[in-house]
Design a protein around this motif. Structure first.
Motif, PDB file in Angstrom:
ATOM      1  N   THR A 147      49.545  46.448  10.389  1.00 22.44           N
ATOM      2  CA  THR A 147      48.706  46.023  11.510  1.00 22.44           C
ATOM      3  C   THR A 147      48.348  44.547  11.394  1.00 22.44           C
ATOM      4  O   THR A 147      48.398  43.801  12.382  1.00 22.44           O
ATOM      5  CB  THR A 147      47.427  46.865  11.566  1.00 22.44           C
ATOM      6  OG1 THR A 147      47.770  48.259  11.638  1.00 22.44           O
ATOM      7  CG2 THR A 147      46.580  46.508  12.777  1.00 22.44           C
ATOM      8  N   ALA A 148      47.971  44.113  10.193  1.00 22.92           N
ATOM      9  CA  ALA A 148      47.625  42.707   9.987  1.00 22.92           C
ATOM     10  C   ALA A 148      48.830  41.798  10.223  1.00 22.92           C
ATOM     11  O   ALA A 148      48.697  40.719  10.839  1.00 22.92           O
ATOM     12  CB  ALA A 148      47.085  42.512   8.569  1.00 22.92           C
ATOM     13  N   LEU A 149      50.000  42.203   9.764  1.00 22.84           N
ATOM     14  CA  LEU A 149      51.197  41.383   9.968  1.00 22.84           C
ATOM     15  C   LEU A 149      51.569  41.301  11.443  1.00 22.84           C
ATOM     16  O   LEU A 149      52.007  40.247  11.922  1.00 22.84           O
ATOM     17  CB  LEU A 149      52.358  41.958   9.161  1.00 22.84           C
ATOM     18  CG  LEU A 149      52.214  41.884   7.634  1.00 22.84           C
ATOM     19  CD1 LEU A 149      53.424  42.498   6.950  1.00 22.84           C
ATOM     20  CD2 LEU A 149      52.023  40.435   7.176  1.00 22.84           C
ATOM     21  N   LEU A 150      51.394  42.390  12.173  1.00 24.33           N
ATOM     22  CA  LEU A 150      51.631  42.352  13.611  1.00 24.33           C
ATOM     23  C   LEU A 150      50.683  41.369  14.291  1.00 24.33           C
ATOM     24  O   LEU A 150      51.071  40.653  15.218  1.00 24.33           O
ATOM     25  CB  LEU A 150      51.462  43.750  14.210  1.00 24.33           C
ATOM     26  CG  LEU A 150      52.575  44.757  13.936  1.00 24.33           C
ATOM     27  CD1 LEU A 150      52.171  46.143  14.428  1.00 24.33           C
ATOM     28  CD2 LEU A 150      53.880  44.328  14.596  1.00 24.33           C
ATOM     29  N   ALA A 151      49.442  41.333  13.824  1.00 22.18           N
ATOM     30  CA  ALA A 151      48.472  40.409  14.408  1.00 22.18           C
ATOM     31  C   ALA A 151      48.841  38.957  14.112  1.00 22.18           C
ATOM     32  O   ALA A 151      48.793  38.093  14.999  1.00 22.18           O
ATOM     33  CB  ALA A 151      47.073  40.724  13.877  1.00 22.18           C
ATOM     34  N   MET A 183      34.815  36.314  23.114  1.00 22.72           N
ATOM     35  CA  MET A 183      35.904  35.346  23.192  1.00 22.72           C
ATOM     36  C   MET A 183      37.102  35.930  23.946  1.00 22.72           C
ATOM     37  O   MET A 183      37.730  35.235  24.760  1.00 22.72           O
ATOM     38  CB  MET A 183      36.325  34.914  21.792  1.00 22.72           C
ATOM     39  CG  MET A 183      35.290  34.080  21.060  1.00 22.72           C
ATOM     40  SD  MET A 183      35.771  33.632  19.376  1.00 22.72           S
ATOM     41  CE  MET A 183      37.065  32.433  19.702  1.00 22.72           C
ATOM     42  N   PHE A 184      37.419  37.200  23.703  1.00 28.34           N
ATOM     43  CA  PHE A 184      38.519  37.835  24.424  1.00 28.34           C
ATOM     44  C   PHE A 184      38.226  37.914  25.922  1.00 28.34           C
ATOM     45  O   PHE A 184      39.098  37.631  26.758  1.00 28.34           O
ATOM     46  CB  PHE A 184      38.782  39.242  23.873  1.00 28.34           C
ATOM     47  CG  PHE A 184      39.729  39.265  22.716  1.00 28.34           C
ATOM     48  CD1 PHE A 184      40.989  38.712  22.811  1.00 28.34           C
ATOM     49  CD2 PHE A 184      39.362  39.856  21.511  1.00 28.34           C
ATOM     50  CE1 PHE A 184      41.867  38.734  21.739  1.00 28.34           C
ATOM     51  CE2 PHE A 184      40.238  39.884  20.441  1.00 28.34           C
ATOM     52  CZ  PHE A 184      41.489  39.311  20.552  1.00 28.34           C
ATOM     53  N   VAL A 185      36.999  38.307  26.264  1.00 26.58           N
ATOM     54  CA  VAL A 185      36.638  38.414  27.687  1.00 26.58           C
ATOM     55  C   VAL A 185      36.675  37.042  28.350  1.00 26.58           C
ATOM     56  O   VAL A 185      37.231  36.866  29.448  1.00 26.58           O
ATOM     57  CB  VAL A 185      35.239  39.057  27.830  1.00 26.58           C
ATOM     58  CG1 VAL A 185      34.761  38.970  29.277  1.00 26.58           C
ATOM     59  CG2 VAL A 185      35.272  40.510  27.373  1.00 26.58           C
ATOM     60  N   ALA A 186      36.062  36.039  27.689  1.00 28.87           N
ATOM     61  CA  ALA A 186      35.996  34.699  28.275  1.00 28.87           C
ATOM     62  C   ALA A 186      37.382  34.089  28.454  1.00 28.87           C
ATOM     63  O   ALA A 186      37.695  33.531  29.524  1.00 28.87           O
ATOM     64  CB  ALA A 186      35.131  33.802  27.389  1.00 28.87           C
ATOM     65  N   THR A 187      38.224  34.200  27.446  1.00 27.95           N
ATOM     66  CA  THR A 187      39.557  33.599  27.548  1.00 27.95           C
ATOM     67  C   THR A 187      40.445  34.355  28.539  1.00 27.95           C
ATOM     68  O   THR A 187      41.287  33.743  29.198  1.00 27.95           O
ATOM     69  CB  THR A 187      40.244  33.571  26.170  1.00 27.95           C
ATOM     70  OG1 THR A 187      40.216  34.886  25.588  1.00 27.95           O
ATOM     71  CG2 THR A 187      39.527  32.609  25.239  1.00 27.95           C
ATOM     72  N   THR A 238      42.228  31.907  18.275  1.00 26.11           N
ATOM     73  CA  THR A 238      41.159  31.898  17.286  1.00 26.11           C
ATOM     74  C   THR A 238      40.451  33.242  17.241  1.00 26.11           C
ATOM     75  O   THR A 238      40.103  33.751  16.169  1.00 26.11           O
ATOM     76  CB  THR A 238      40.154  30.781  17.597  1.00 26.11           C
ATOM     77  OG1 THR A 238      40.826  29.514  17.632  1.00 26.11           O
ATOM     78  CG2 THR A 238      39.056  30.729  16.552  1.00 26.11           C
ATOM     79  N   ALA A 239      40.247  33.843  18.413  1.00 23.37           N
ATOM     80  CA  ALA A 239      39.628  35.163  18.481  1.00 23.37           C
ATOM     81  C   ALA A 239      40.481  36.194  17.749  1.00 23.37           C
ATOM     82  O   ALA A 239      39.959  37.076  17.044  1.00 23.37           O
ATOM     83  CB  ALA A 239      39.421  35.575  19.936  1.00 23.37           C
ATOM     84  N   GLN A 240      41.794  36.088  17.893  1.00 29.18           N
ATOM     85  CA  GLN A 240      42.675  37.013  17.181  1.00 29.18           C
ATOM     86  C   GLN A 240      42.572  36.837  15.669  1.00 29.18           C
ATOM     87  O   GLN A 240      42.557  37.824  14.912  1.00 29.18           O
ATOM     88  CB  GLN A 240      44.115  36.804  17.630  1.00 29.18           C
ATOM     89  CG  GLN A 240      44.384  37.143  19.083  1.00 29.18           C
ATOM     90  CD  GLN A 240      45.859  37.052  19.398  1.00 29.18           C
ATOM     91  OE1 GLN A 240      46.649  37.920  19.029  1.00 29.18           O
ATOM     92  NE2 GLN A 240      46.249  35.997  20.098  1.00 29.18           N
TER      93      GLN A 240
END
Length: 330
Positions: free
Chosen positions: A213-217, A257-261, A292-294
């Motif tokens: 999961t981390a590598l996918l991110a 941050m996800f909502v705003a972007t 950055t949020a990710q």
């Protein structure tokens, strides 16, 4: 119409397989709205067990599905499928190159599942990956009439010559980059998609699914031409880590941050491209905040995992809603 129906079936099957591997699976399996004597997964497991013991499956009143469902259920239930895994990774790596890093968590998983035969757990997925990828390359060369497709596909992914705006980080940096620095920074950017594999594999060697999961991110952030589908893949896996949520500390910030972007991204793009009342800096600022949020999300998830491990070993004094929290091992 037919293609749409098949797509609907595939999406439904994918959602069901995902739910089967979430913390909610046990609760869902008991819901009378979803589980019946005909489709109960517990009954499928019982039928597969009876079949594996050479006991007549249909002689009792437990299993009522078709024989094909019995065969397919057995395929899903039984684990240590390294050849199929290597083949599937070869397919996705053939398509977009970056998923090749998933071989590491996959091999770790098979080594844990088949600890008495580590050599086979290592060689089977690795050989199936190499053989499958080699066959795909040879077939592709026959279709394309040569090997020129390598430069036009994987070379294009690695060199990133097309600087069309997207949700990634490459396009703006290399638009502003002096040409004689391009190769250095290109290598630096591409390495970021893979440099975290080894340290994370060492730290998360006991939890290969979280590692995947981390590598996918990270690859969703650092690949040259990312899309929202790449982000959605690992976001859809987050419910698997529901037990880590109490240890996460940046969920509110990341959510905002996800909502705003998500709102500002299309607005800034339209203002820049269509209205001409903004410039590339506006849109890139949004994409930079989105990535950055990710990063905040995946680092917070990994920190929560480490913190939970610490509390399991040394005890916890944390509180949830001003009530002392208790960790229950299941």
């Amino acid at each position: 119409m037919i293609n749409g129906i098949w797509l609907m079936y595939l999406v439904g099957a994918g959602i069901r397989l995902w739910l089967m591997n979430t913390p909610w699976a046990e609760c869902i399996a008991k819901r009378v709205e979803l589980s019946t004597p005909l489709n109960s997964w517990k009954r499928v497991e019982e039928g597969v067990f009876l079949h594996s013991q050479d006991i007549a499956v249909y002689s009792g009143g437990v299993f009522h599905e078709t024989p094909f469902c019995l065969l397919f259920g057995g395929f899903l239930i039984r684990r240590g499928y390294p050849v199929i895994f290597g083949t599937l990774v070869a397919l996705v790596a053939y398509q977009s190159f970056y998923p090749i890093c998933l071989m590491v968590p996959g091999i770790l998983f098979f080594m844990q599942s088949d600890s008495h035969n580590l050599k086979a757990a290592l060689l089977k997925p690795l050989l199936s990956f190499l053989v499958s990828l080699g066959l795909l390359m040879v077939i592709s060369a026959e279709i394309a009439g040569g090997w020129e497709f390598l430069e036009a596909t994987y070379g294009f992914i690695l060199a990133a010559p097309d600087l069309t705006p997207n949700i990634g980080l490459f396009w703006y940096f290399f638009t502003e980059m002096f040409e004689h620095f391009r190769l250095f920074f290109l290598a630096t950017f591409q390495i970021n998609a893979f440099v975290y594999v080894l340290p994370l594999a060492i730290r998360l060697r006991k939890d290969p699914v979280l590692l995947a999961t981390a590598l996918l991110a990270f690859t969703a952030v650092f690949r040259s031409y990312p899309a929202l589908g790449d982000v959605g893949i690992y976001l859809s896996l987050l419910p698997m880590w529901k037990h880590l949520y109490p240890f996460m500390r940046q969920t509110f910030i990341v959510g905002c941050m996800f909502v705003a972007t998500s709102v500002l991204g299309p607005i800034m793009y339209n203002l820049w491209i269509f209205s001409g009342s903004a410039n590339a800096n506006f849109y890139f600022a949004v994409t930079l905040a989105f990535n950055t949020a990710q990063i905040f999300l995946v680092t917070d998830l990994l920190f929560a995992h480490v913190k939970r491990e610490y509390h399991l070993i040394h005890g916890s004094k944390m509180e949830v809603d001003e009530v002392p929290a208790r960790l229950i091992l299941q």
